[in-house]
Design a protein around this motif. Structure first.
Motif, mmCIF file in Angstrom:
data_model
loop_
_atom_site.group_PDB
_atom_site.id
_atom_site.type_symbol
_atom_site.label_atom_id
_atom_site.label_comp_id
_atom_site.label_asym_id
_atom_site.label_seq_id
_atom_site.Cartn_x
_atom_site.Cartn_y
_atom_site.Cartn_z
ATOM 1 N N THR A 19 0.828 -1.099 0.018
ATOM 2 C CA THR A 19 -0.088 0.082 0.042
ATOM 3 C C THR A 19 0.776 1.184 0.025
ATOM 4 O O THR A 19 1.934 0.896 0.313
ATOM 5 C CB THR A 19 -0.941 -0.016 1.298
ATOM 6 O OG1 THR A 19 -0.327 0.633 2.288
ATOM 7 C CG2 THR A 19 -1.678 -1.259 1.518
ATOM 8 N N LEU B 207 -3.272 0.528 -3.410
ATOM 9 C CA LEU B 207 -3.105 -0.709 -3.035
ATOM 10 C C LEU B 207 -2.562 -1.845 -4.147
ATOM 11 O O LEU B 207 -3.474 -1.601 -5.436
ATOM 12 C CB LEU B 207 -4.440 -1.303 -2.637
ATOM 13 C CG LEU B 207 -4.697 -2.464 -1.869
ATOM 14 C CD1 LEU B 207 -5.604 -2.554 -0.642
ATOM 15 C CD2 LEU B 207 -5.060 -3.573 -2.845
ATOM 16 N N ARG C 206 -2.405 -5.671 -4.948
ATOM 17 C CA ARG C 206 -2.507 -6.959 -4.527
ATOM 18 C C ARG C 206 -1.166 -8.005 -4.830
ATOM 19 O O ARG C 206 -0.518 -7.736 -6.067
ATOM 20 C CB ARG C 206 -3.601 -7.684 -4.886
ATOM 21 C CG ARG C 206 -5.027 -7.028 -4.824
ATOM 22 C CD ARG C 206 -6.075 -7.903 -5.643
ATOM 23 N NE ARG C 206 -7.406 -6.885 -5.328
ATOM 24 C CZ ARG C 206 -8.275 -7.577 -4.621
ATOM 25 N NH1 ARG C 206 -8.441 -8.807 -4.290
ATOM 26 N NH2 ARG C 206 -9.440 -6.893 -4.399
ATOM 27 N N ALA D 36 -6.502 -8.958 0.546
ATOM 28 C CA ALA D 36 -6.661 -7.523 0.253
ATOM 29 C C ALA D 36 -7.877 -6.958 0.078
ATOM 30 O O ALA D 36 -8.047 -5.679 0.409
ATOM 31 C CB ALA D 36 -6.235 -8.076 -1.213
ATOM 32 N N GLU D 37 -9.155 -7.922 0.094
ATOM 33 C CA GLU D 37 -10.372 -7.258 0.352
ATOM 34 C C GLU D 37 -10.657 -6.910 1.552
ATOM 35 O O GLU D 37 -11.256 -5.828 1.909
ATOM 36 C CB GLU D 37 -11.478 -8.371 -0.076
ATOM 37 C CG GLU D 37 -11.538 -9.071 -1.479
ATOM 38 C CD GLU D 37 -11.986 -7.989 -2.458
ATOM 39 O OE1 GLU D 37 -12.679 -7.133 -1.850
ATOM 40 O OE2 GLU D 37 -11.543 -7.801 -3.622
ATOM 41 N N THR E 270 -8.895 -3.329 1.956
ATOM 42 C CA THR E 270 -9.816 -2.488 0.977
ATOM 43 C C THR E 270 -10.954 -1.897 1.963
ATOM 44 O O THR E 270 -11.294 -0.847 2.012
ATOM 45 C CB THR E 270 -10.028 -2.921 -0.166
ATOM 46 O OG1 THR E 270 -9.009 -3.442 -0.823
ATOM 47 C CG2 THR E 270 -11.021 -1.973 -0.937
ATOM 48 N N GLN E 271 -11.735 -2.897 2.384
ATOM 49 C CA GLN E 271 -12.861 -2.765 3.259
ATOM 50 C C GLN E 271 -12.462 -1.681 4.444
ATOM 51 O O GLN E 271 -13.306 -0.867 5.037
ATOM 52 C CB GLN E 271 -13.599 -3.618 3.869
ATOM 53 C CG GLN E 271 -14.220 -4.471 2.458
ATOM 54 C CD GLN E 271 -14.760 -5.938 2.960
ATOM 55 O OE1 GLN E 271 -14.831 -6.155 4.114
ATOM 56 N NE2 GLN E 271 -15.068 -6.822 1.736
ATOM 57 N N VAL F 25 -11.871 1.828 3.314
ATOM 58 C CA VAL F 25 -12.880 2.449 2.634
ATOM 59 C C VAL F 25 -13.726 2.913 3.868
ATOM 60 O O VAL F 25 -14.457 4.055 3.990
ATOM 61 C CB VAL F 25 -13.796 1.614 1.966
ATOM 62 C CG1 VAL F 25 -15.145 2.249 1.727
ATOM 63 C CG2 VAL F 25 -12.865 1.560 0.550
ATOM 64 N N VAL G 111 -9.709 4.038 -2.217
ATOM 65 C CA VAL G 111 -8.510 2.972 -2.724
ATOM 66 C C VAL G 111 -8.360 2.956 -4.100
ATOM 67 O O VAL G 111 -9.435 2.843 -4.847
ATOM 68 C CB VAL G 111 -8.963 1.668 -1.990
ATOM 69 C CG1 VAL G 111 -8.025 0.626 -2.553
ATOM 70 C CG2 VAL G 111 -9.240 1.549 -0.599
ATOM 71 N N GLU H 35 -6.510 0.826 -7.059
ATOM 72 C CA GLU H 35 -5.792 -0.703 -7.301
ATOM 73 C C GLU H 35 -4.840 -0.329 -8.333
ATOM 74 O O GLU H 35 -5.312 0.084 -9.509
ATOM 75 C CB GLU H 35 -6.585 -1.817 -7.443
ATOM 76 C CG GLU H 35 -7.135 -2.130 -5.893
ATOM 77 C CD GLU H 35 -7.566 -3.736 -6.091
ATOM 78 O OE1 GLU H 35 -6.965 -4.380 -6.486
ATOM 79 O OE2 GLU H 35 -8.576 -4.064 -5.020
#
Length: 382
Positions: A203, A221, A223, A230-231, A234-235, A238, A244, A246
């Motif tokens: 990141t 970000l 991956r 990664a999800e 991200t969450q 956010v 974010v 990617e």
């Protein structure tokens, strides 16, 4: 003149204005209490904090009402933009975008006493996670923290990043996450992939630790291994109001050669030139234009910070040599045009650059005018 038409005494008028301002503050406080209820509703129903459509409706409505009341709509819109930002901050602090059933995890911040380390600690702490701060001044060692943590984030100076990654990586569990917040991505991501069997995400927060709010700030970000983590990351970002973006490590470093290396390089050239011209800064400030003052603020802000931060950003980007060479070539060409007095070539240069910016020029004119107006306001009251 009759007493009825005489203006009221200035102290009385000011006292009345003070009373109205306090009423405005009371109304704002009531508004924020309603925002807390909105946060609870959004959390219960799985809604995002930011609703851009709703914000546009609010701004348009308030501007219309302002104009009907004889108030300047642009200024009122600016006030409500600040209120909306404060509302988003309040909702994020109340964890509006975190599902009630999300289990808290253990997050280790290696370099957690530094500026960005403290930001990361606040991000995950506000989301309800247990944060382990590791730094040179803590008894807890990085390797120990990595073995205990579900998520380990490396937030150390660029020059030390690879060594720290290789030290903590082997201690990160296979079911855990190793991430970093470095301004370059290819080398750190490669080091993380080589040093751990756990998940890996690179990141890069595109803001400094001194920002007043995280709302709307961008974080890149990359991956690398483990989509589930990664999800999750991200969450988490956010949920704290971050935007974010990617990309891949290579694409990131290519973009940063322009966004960071070129920008910092031209700021440094400006600062170094000013320092060596021999014209005292206070003398130029007597004749300053808003645009010049804005440039000075950017340059002075840059040089007020650490060379240990900016040096590695520019020196370790794999495309820095290409960018600085292009800058030198452009500067030499423009110098030749100006010193020769060739207005035709000067105009052609303008057209070439204007074509590059295209429709962005309209946004640039609007936004820079707004910034200049705000600078003039603040300097007038300084």
């Amino acid at each position: 003149m009759s007493s009825e038409s005489s203006p009221r005494p200035l102290p009385l008028l000011r006292a009345m204005i003070d009373a109205l301002d306090r009423e405005l503050l009371q109304i704002m406080a009531r508004r924020m209490s309603l925002v807390a209820e909105v946060a609870a509703y959004k959390r219960a129903h799985g809604l995002h904090i930011r609703d851009v459509t709703r914000e546009r409706e609010v701004l348009a409505d308030r501007a219309r009402h302002a104009e009907a009341l004889g108030l300047p709509p642009g200024e009122i819109e600016s006030i409500f933009r600040l209120l909306l930002r404060a509302s988003r901050d309040q909702q994020a602090a109340l964890r509006a975008e975190v599902a009630p059933d999300v289990a808290p995890l253990t997050v280790a911040i290696v370099g957690g006493s530094g500026g960005m380390g403290r930001v990361m600690a606040r991000v995950f702490g506000d989301l309800g996670h247990r944060v382990l701060v590791v730094d040179l001044n803590t008894e807890l060692r990085a390797e120990e923290a990595a073995s205990l943590a579900d998520v380990t984030i490396v937030s150390v100076p660029i020059d030390a990043t690879d060594a720290v990654i290789r030290a903590v990586g082997p201690h990160v569990r296979e079911d855990a996450l190793l991430a970093d917040v470095t301004s370059i991505k290819e080398a750190p991501v490669s080091a993380m992939l080589a040093s751990t069997r756990g998940s890996v995400v690179g990141t890069h927060p595109m803001f400094g630790p001194s920002v007043h709010t995280l709302q709307g700030q961008r974080v890149v970000l990359c991956r690398a291994r483990g989509d589930a983590w990664a999800e999750w990351l991200t969450q988490a970002f956010v949920a704290r109001g971050l935007v974010v973006t990617e990309t891949t490590p290579a694409a990131h470093d290519r973009a940063m050669s322009v966004v960071q290396v070129l920008t910092h390089f031209q700021t440094q050239v400006l600062g170094l030139t000013l320092a060596r011209l021999g014209t005292p800064l206070p003398e130029t400030l007597r004749f300053t234009s808003p645009a010049y003052l804005l440039e000075l603020y950017v340059a002075a802000r840059h040089f007020a910070q650490s060379p240990g931060l900016y040096g590695p950003i520019e020196m370790r980007n794999p495309r820095s040599a290409d960018v600085t060479a292009a800058f030198e070539q452009a500067a030499a060409e423009l110098s030749e045009i100006v010193t020769s007095g060739d207005q035709a070539r000067f105009g052609a240069m303008f057209e070439e650059v204007r074509a590059f910016f295209g429709g962005f020029t309209a946004e640039a004119l609007e936004q820079s005018s707004f910034l200049i107006d705000r600078i003039v306001e603040r300097t007038e009251t300084a």
